[in-house]
Design a protein around this motif. Structure first.
Motif, PDB file in Angstrom:
ATOM      1  N   LYS A 187      -6.485 -13.665   3.676  1.00  6.13           N
ATOM      2  CA  LYS A 187      -5.731 -12.423   3.763  1.00  6.13           C
ATOM      3  C   LYS A 187      -5.084 -12.204   2.394  1.00  6.13           C
ATOM      4  N   VAL A 188      -5.734 -11.399   1.583  1.00  2.00           N
ATOM      5  CA  VAL A 188      -5.343 -11.261   0.181  1.00  2.00           C
ATOM      6  C   VAL A 188      -4.349 -10.127   0.010  1.00  2.00           C
ATOM      7  N   GLY A 189      -3.281 -10.411  -0.710  1.00  2.00           N
ATOM      8  CA  GLY A 189      -2.357  -9.377  -1.153  1.00  2.00           C
ATOM      9  C   GLY A 189      -2.566  -9.149  -2.639  1.00  2.00           C
ATOM     10  N   MET A 190      -2.874  -7.916  -3.024  1.00  2.00           N
ATOM     11  CA  MET A 190      -3.189  -7.641  -4.421  1.00  2.00           C
ATOM     12  C   MET A 190      -2.331  -6.500  -4.941  1.00  2.00           C
ATOM     13  N   THR A 191      -1.854  -6.651  -6.168  1.00  2.00           N
ATOM     14  CA  THR A 191      -1.154  -5.562  -6.842  1.00  2.00           C
ATOM     15  C   THR A 191      -2.000  -5.116  -8.030  1.00  2.00           C
ATOM     16  N   SER A 192      -1.981  -3.820  -8.293  1.00  2.00           N
ATOM     17  CA  SER A 192      -2.717  -3.283  -9.438  1.00  2.00           C
ATOM     18  C   SER A 192      -2.086  -1.955  -9.824  1.00  2.00           C
ATOM     19  N   THR A 193      -2.649  -1.328 -10.835  1.00  2.00           N
ATOM     20  CA  THR A 193      -2.126  -0.034 -11.264  1.00  2.00           C
ATOM     21  C   THR A 193      -2.376   1.047 -10.223  1.00  2.00           C
ATOM     22  N   ASP A 194      -3.234   0.762  -9.243  1.00  2.00           N
ATOM     23  CA  ASP A 194      -3.500   1.743  -8.178  1.00  2.00           C
ATOM     24  C   ASP A 194      -2.554   1.594  -6.995  1.00  2.00           C
ATOM     25  N   GLY A 195      -1.956   0.422  -6.823  1.00  2.00           N
ATOM     26  CA  GLY A 195      -1.057   0.231  -5.696  1.00  2.00           C
ATOM     27  C   GLY A 195      -1.084  -1.183  -5.169  1.00  2.00           C
ATOM     28  N   ILE A 196      -0.537  -1.356  -3.976  1.00  2.00           N
ATOM     29  CA  ILE A 196      -0.492  -2.657  -3.321  1.00  2.00           C
ATOM     30  C   ILE A 196      -1.491  -2.654  -2.166  1.00  2.00           C
ATOM     31  N   VAL A 197      -2.379  -3.629  -2.177  1.00  2.00           N
ATOM     32  CA  VAL A 197      -3.392  -3.755  -1.127  1.00  2.00           C
ATOM     33  C   VAL A 197      -3.118  -5.027  -0.348  1.00  2.00           C
ATOM     34  N   ILE A 198      -2.950  -4.890   0.967  1.00  2.00           N
ATOM     35  CA  ILE A 198      -2.737  -6.043   1.845  1.00  2.00           C
ATOM     36  C   ILE A 198      -3.924  -6.128   2.798  1.00  2.00           C
ATOM     37  N   ASP A 199      -4.698  -7.179   2.654  1.00  2.00           N
ATOM     38  CA  ASP A 199      -5.851  -7.403   3.526  1.00  2.00           C
ATOM     39  C   ASP A 199      -6.724  -6.151   3.619  1.00  2.00           C
ATOM     40  N   GLU A 200      -7.116  -5.645   2.444  1.00  3.94           N
ATOM     41  CA  GLU A 200      -8.036  -4.517   2.301  1.00  3.94           C
ATOM     42  C   GLU A 200      -7.413  -3.164   2.647  1.00  3.94           C
ATOM     43  N   ARG A 201      -6.124  -3.120   2.911  1.00  6.06           N
ATOM     44  CA  ARG A 201      -5.486  -1.835   3.206  1.00  6.06           C
ATOM     45  C   ARG A 201      -4.525  -1.470   2.079  1.00  6.06           C
ATOM     46  N   LEU A 202      -4.660  -0.265   1.562  1.00  2.18           N
ATOM     47  CA  LEU A 202      -3.751   0.225   0.533  1.00  2.18           C
ATOM     48  C   LEU A 202      -2.454   0.647   1.215  1.00  2.18           C
ATOM     49  N   VAL A 203      -1.408  -0.147   1.046  1.00  2.00           N
ATOM     50  CA  VAL A 203      -0.161   0.123   1.753  1.00  2.00           C
ATOM     51  C   VAL A 203       0.823   0.923   0.909  1.00  2.00           C
ATOM     52  N   ILE A 204       0.712   0.811  -0.415  1.00  2.00           N
ATOM     53  CA  ILE A 204       1.565   1.604  -1.313  1.00  2.00           C
ATOM     54  C   ILE A 204       0.681   2.141  -2.429  1.00  2.00           C
ATOM     55  N   ARG A 205       0.732   3.443  -2.651  1.00  2.00           N
ATOM     56  CA  ARG A 205      -0.090   4.098  -3.667  1.00  2.00           C
ATOM     57  C   ARG A 205       0.809   4.431  -4.848  1.00  2.00           C
TER      58      ARG A 205
END
Length: 932
Positions: free
Chosen positions: A526-544
């Protein structure tokens, strides 16, 4: 810093704070959280400490413990030596800020002061802090204090200000119970995050996180808390288990209370049904009149209006602390009192007792100050005293009947004196209520004797019991009860951290982060990723939003679903707040290129490399730094890594870089390299003397058949990071083979779309180094399009832009590079101009394009269309089927929606016979009609 500078004129209180930053993790100044103040000395730049009469003497008189500071001398008293020799007032403000925090109970010792390059009188002051509010307040007070010493301010009284500051610090601090648990967690290397301004704290990260609020934990049951809050229900449940409890009933009126008291038998106790901290408890009521007086006192503290009347159990007051079903500490609670000395009155004795530095207001200290109220006066009269009376020597005068610490009581440790049967009763009581942490209040003559034989009872069960009577007993040995709490939340061997992979560099961060995430998503994480596009939690973009900063990283670490974190870390976030977390298991540094220079004091590539190297410095001994061996500045970062280095390189075999990597692997190191052959380029993973083939680059969808060399490099970095993080080779291979640059997996990064026969590439390219790599890809892709085209040579049209906060030369260079790869360059601007006027950035890009065109660059035409969507429509209108259109975009979602709309319209037009395209467009290899 140079001492003994010449002085001119009279010193003025000119020291002022220009800028304030709070680093909440490793940063360019320190491995630990720090406060950063940029201060201006003004005229004080000409006045070191030894040039201001009486300055040092006043400073040491008001803050005498400054003589403990080592400073650069490395020994106690080193700062005093510097002070008398002459040092600048910015440096002094740093030491004052540290000492002010020590006065507030925060043992902070790290700090440094450095002059801002090129600006006389301006200094960077950094110092460590434990609490952000306390640290900032210390810096502000330090500056005011130093100015006051330079020239006295009649409205500034340092003693008063210091007391005010300490009180504010005490209010901001954790209570004794929370602090004990946090300290124990820190000693075990368990990370923690304060979730509010009170006592709500997260221990651990992501899926391993637990929460505490004072002594309630995420394991504490809500029903158990409700039961403990209902004293009547608690008593009935304990009685049903055969545990000793007083006879009691709950009532709502005074007359009901009198009736129940008569039925139970005097003396009795009146207490609120759902009160706490002993408030509203009235003891030893001997008759109906006493009950009538006590009832309103108890009812006032009852949230639901119910009052319990129970028989008064005589004996001493003991608090048994049960944690996870086991008795961990017992304290005898002695009510607030004073002991006569035959000289002082009761009121004077109270003042003397409250002068104890261990006593404070509420729970801010380990003991609470005694308060004289009407209840205390009545109790005094019952003992034959008034406040002005002098009690005989050694006479104990009670000021409260309950032994709560919050009403001024003291505690005596009795942990190892309790009879085993009493311990068993207390543990059973906690189990009956269902609390993981419970405070069992025993009233009995002697805890060393069985309660069932001597008489006594459990009078109360408390949820969230205070720890300070056990951790800081007035008499006896302290009990380290935070240990069993942390043991319960994190049993020995339990994991508290999730793996963190952090990615930085000038270009390629987002794509590499997405590749790493994709690999581990394929492994079921269950990957949590941050990038210049937003925060993705388990393949869902939760913050844009642009989420490449420290706040976004903390949001991921707080998410209870995440068991693996991948952070894109940008330069701006590091400079603004630091990393926002303590350390990363794998740090990936892709490249250091001339972008963002001239911002926030970063003017050279070497300075930019120092900023990016913060990630490498945050690698623990057990971690890895994945470094680009082809970049000299990245290569130097190996010296800053406490863990192991994993290299990745596209260098040819036999080159100096490859020879270095081969030596590194022969010593047991790891690397990812590119092996070239007639069949194609193979990504190879090396570990020690083993070489393991990973994948052909032309079989990785993200590389466009091996043409997109920037994505070949990104894939190698991602493979190295995943390998360092423990991913098996077959999972890495599968992840890279299934990762493509579709809009779903990699929005806004090298997305290929067919728009009515035109090959459209959407990318984020925004600086000259990225444009070189994109241009190389365009050249390779253009050759394949040319070979398959039926219309002759396809044209290349590029829509380019850059951010306005770049240097003029960098913006012009972007245009020069773009002109070498495109036939037509359309220059646009972002919606955010970042300090420039509308059209200014575009004009610089155009100037770069035209300069390259004069030097025989490929470009034959340059247009300025400032609005992004308008520029894209213009580029598409200028193109024909078979052409290559490259869009360097800012708002990729809006752009993709526009392209979809154009595609639909084109399809509808094709059905109606409309060919589309611009018939007036002049091909670069055709001669223009003079009339045009």
């Amino acid at each position: 810093m140079t001492d003994n500078a010449p002085t001119q004129g009279i010193p003025s209180p000119d020291l002022k704070i220009i800028e304030t930053r709070v680093y909440r993790g490793p940063n360019v100044w320190s491995y630990e959280p720090a406060i950063h103040l940029v201060v201006d000395l003004g005229s004080l730049e000409n006045f070191p400490s030894n040039a201001i009469p009486g300055f040092s003497e006043q400073l040491l008189e008001l803050l005498p413990r400054l003589d403990q500071h080592h400073c650069s001398r490395g020994r106690r008293g080193g700062f005093i030596e510097r002070l008398h020799e002459g040092t600048w007032l910015g440096h002094i403000a740093e030491h004052v800020a540290l000492q002010l925090q020590q006065e507030a109970g925060h043992d902070m010792r790290r700090g440094k002061t450095r002059q801002v390059k090129g600006i006389p009188g301006r200094y960077n002051i950094t110092y460590s802090y434990a609490d952000e509010f306390v640290g900032l307040s210390a810096g502000e007070l330090a500056v005011r204090f130093v100015n006051h010493l330079v020239q006295p301010d009649p409205e500034f009284d340092f003693t008063t200000e210091l007391e005010k500051y300490i009180k504010q610090a005490e209010r901001a601090a954790f209570g004794p119970s929370t602090q004990a648990i946090v300290d124990e967690a820190v000693s075990r290397d368990i990370p923690w995050i304060r979730l509010n301004k009170a006592s709500l704290v997260q221990l651990g990260q992501g899926v391993h996180a637990k929460r505490i609020r004072a002594t309630m934990t995420s394991e504490t049951g809500s029903i158990a808390v409700d039961i403990a809050s209902d004293k009547d229900l608690t008593t009935r449940l304990l009685a049903s288990a055969g545990l000793p409890v007083p006879r009691s009933e709950s009532v709502r009126t005074v007359e009901e209370a009198v009736t129940v008291a008569g039925k139970i038998g005097y003396p009795v106790v009146c207490k609120p049904l759902d009160g706490n901290h002993g408030r509203g408890v009235c003891l030893n009521l001997q008759d109906a009149d006493a009950v009538r007086k006590a009832f309103p006192v108890a009812a006032e503290q009852s949230r639901r209006g119910w009052v319990i009347v129970e028989n008064f159990v005589t004996g001493k007051d003991y608090r048994c602390l049960i944690i996870n079903g086991r008795m961990e500490a017992i304290a005898e609670r002695v009510p607030a009192h004073v002991v006569g000395d035959g000289v002082h009155t009761v009121a004077e004795l109270v003042e003397i007792t409250n002068a104890d530095p261990r006593r404070g207001v509420g729970h801010e200290k380990i003991l609470t100050r005694i308060t004289i109220n009407n209840a205390a006066r009545e109790l005094l009269r019952g003992q034959g005293f008034e406040l002005d009376d002098v009690p005989p020597e050694d006479t104990m005068v009670k000021l409260t009947l309950t032994g709560n610490m919050s009403t001024g009581g003291i505690s005596i440790d009795r942990t190892f004196e309790a009879h085993p049967e009493n311990v068993e009763i207390a543990e059973e009581a906690a189990r009956m209520i269902g609390l993981d942490i419970a405070g069992i209040d025993f009233i009995c003559p002697d805890i060393t004797q069985p309660v069932r034989e001597t008489g006594g009872a459990i009078c109360e069960v408390n949820a969230a019991p205070g720890f300070r009577m056990h951790t800081n007993p007035t008499v006896g040995e302290p009990q380290y009860i935070a240990k069993p709490v942390v043991d319960m939340l994190f049993p020995p061997g339990a994991t508290s951290r999730i793996p963190i992979v952090a990615v930085t560099g000038t270009n390629g961060k987002t794509t590499t982060s997405r590749m790493i995430s994709h690999v581990f998503k394929g492994m079921g994480r269950k990957v949590g990723m941050t990038s210049t596009d937003g925060i993705v939690i388990d393949e869902r973009l939760v913050i844009r939003a642009d989420a490449s900063g420290p706040k976004s990283a903390r949001m991921v670490l707080q998410n209870p679903r995440v068991d693996f974190a991948v952070f894109e870390v940008a330069r701006g976030g590091i400079l603004r707040e630091g990393l926002g977390y303590e350390r990363n298991d794998v740090a990936v540094v892709l490249n250091i290129q001339p972008d963002h220079l001239g911002l926030r004091g970063v003017d050279t590539l070497e300075q930019l490399a120092d900023v990016k190297a913060v990630l490498v410095e945050a690698v623990p001994r057990t971690g890895y730094a994945v470094l680009n061996a082809d970049d000299p500045l990245v290569r130097k970062m190996r010296r800053k890594c406490s863990g192991q280095v994993v290299w990745f390189s596209m260098a040819e075999p036999g080159s100096e870089v490859r020879d270095y990597i081969e030596g590194h692997c022969r010593r047991g190191g790891r690397a990812v390299v590119l092996e070239r052959s007639e069949l194609g380029d193979m990504i190879v993973v090396k570990h020690g003397r083993r070489s393991m083939q990973l994948a052909w680059t032309h079989l990785l969808p993200a590389t466009f058949g091996g043409r997109a060399m920037m994505n070949v490099q990104n894939a190698m970095a991602a493979a190295a990071a995943a390998f360092a993080a423990g991913a098996p080779l077959h999972d890495i291979r599968q992840g890279l083979r299934t990762f493509n640059t579709s809009y779903y997996l990699s929005p806004g990064r090298l997305n290929e779309i067919d728009v009515d026969g035109r090959t459209v590439i959407v990318d984020y390219c925004h600086n000259a180094p990225a444009m070189r790599m994109l241009g190389d890809f365009v050249d390779r892709l253009g050759e394949s399009l040319h070979a398959s085209s039926e219309l002759g040579r396809p044209s290349r049209i590029g829509v380019v832009a850059t951010a306005g906060d770049r240097r003029d030369d960098d913006i012009r260079e972007l245009g020069e590079v773009a002109a070498k790869h495109f036939d037509v360059v359309v220059v646009r601007e972002d919606a955010r101009l970042r300090g420039r006027k509308r059209g200014e950035s575009a004009a610089l890009v155009e100037a770069g394009v035209r300069a390259a065109m004069e030097n025989s660059a490929r470009c034959r035409q340059v247009d300025i269309v400032l609005d992004e969507l308008t520029a894209i429509r213009h580029a598409l209108a200028r193109s024909n089927r078979g052409d290559l259109v490259v869009l360097c975009v800012d708002q990729h979602r809006t752009v993709l929606a526009e392209l979809e709309s154009v595609s639909h319209l084109a399809q509808a037009g094709a059905r109606s016979g409309d060919e589309g395209g611009d018939p007036d467009f002049v091909q670069p290899d055709e001669e223009a009609d003079p009339a045009e």
